[in-house]
Design an enzyme around this catalytic site. Sequence first.
Site, PDB file in Angstrom:
ATOM      1  N   HIS A  18       0.841  -1.204   0.000  1.00  0.00           N
ATOM      2  CA  HIS A  18       0.000   0.000   0.000  1.00  0.00           C
ATOM      3  C   HIS A  18       0.875   1.253   0.000  1.00  0.00           C
ATOM      4  CE1 HIS A  18      -3.015  -2.761   2.167  1.00  0.00           C
ATOM      5  NE2 HIS A  18      -3.474  -2.572   0.935  1.00  0.00           N
ATOM      6  N   LYS A  42     -16.372  -6.959   6.319  1.00  0.00           N
ATOM      7  CA  LYS A  42     -15.182  -7.414   7.036  1.00  0.00           C
ATOM      8  C   LYS A  42     -15.246  -6.979   8.496  1.00  0.00           C
ATOM      9  CE  LYS A  42     -11.957  -7.022   3.124  1.00  0.00           C
ATOM     10  NZ  LYS A  42     -10.711  -6.392   2.672  1.00  0.00           N
ATOM     11  N   ARG A  91      -2.256  -6.389  -7.792  1.00  0.00           N
ATOM     12  CA  ARG A  91      -1.208  -7.401  -7.649  1.00  0.00           C
ATOM     13  C   ARG A  91      -1.292  -8.460  -8.735  1.00  0.00           C
ATOM     14  NH1 ARG A  91      -2.753  -9.575  -2.070  1.00  0.00           N
ATOM     15  NH2 ARG A  91      -4.715  -9.051  -3.032  1.00  0.00           N
ATOM     16  N   SER A 129      -2.936  -7.888   2.922  1.00  0.00           N
ATOM     17  CA  SER A 129      -3.406  -7.646   4.283  1.00  0.00           C
ATOM     18  C   SER A 129      -3.951  -8.923   4.900  1.00  0.00           C
ATOM     19  CB  SER A 129      -4.492  -6.564   4.288  1.00  0.00           C
ATOM     20  OG  SER A 129      -3.951  -5.319   3.948  1.00  0.00           O
TER      21      SER A 129
END
Length: 151
Positions: A18, A42, A91, A129
């Site tokens: 990040h 989440k 990614r 993460s």
Amino acid sequence: MKNIAFFPGSFDPFTKGHADIVKRGLKLFDEVIIGIGNNTQKNRHFPLELMTLKIKEAFHETENISIITYDGLTASIAQQYGARFLLRGLRNTTDFEYENTISQVNRHLIKDLETVFLITSPELAPISSTIVRELHKFGAKVNDYLPYDLE
């Protein structure tokens, strides 16, 4: 008119990947606003207050970065802060599929809001993460993956 980018995410936690996107984004934009959003799908592992503090710590010597926390639609928050760009890191192709759909919806909500994708630097691509959170839950050291000290 300043070119402001809004970099949204749950950042649970904020990783070196990040931080890399933010630093590279500063080469493209006059200002980057890091928005720690409350993702309703989440449950947070790291408290919002801690992440805000740690992100500020990571960028304490960097100008043109601000950090906010927010609830609500990302596109609306970006517009509220004067950002005409959403900054996102990719990614892999899985990230692209997910982010592409979101960018289309955001563009539908706010016509002039453009999403800019930066490909993650190769050495940081394996960091997520989710993985860092899982390692931390089981007591593994995670500082190698973070742009600040957690422990």
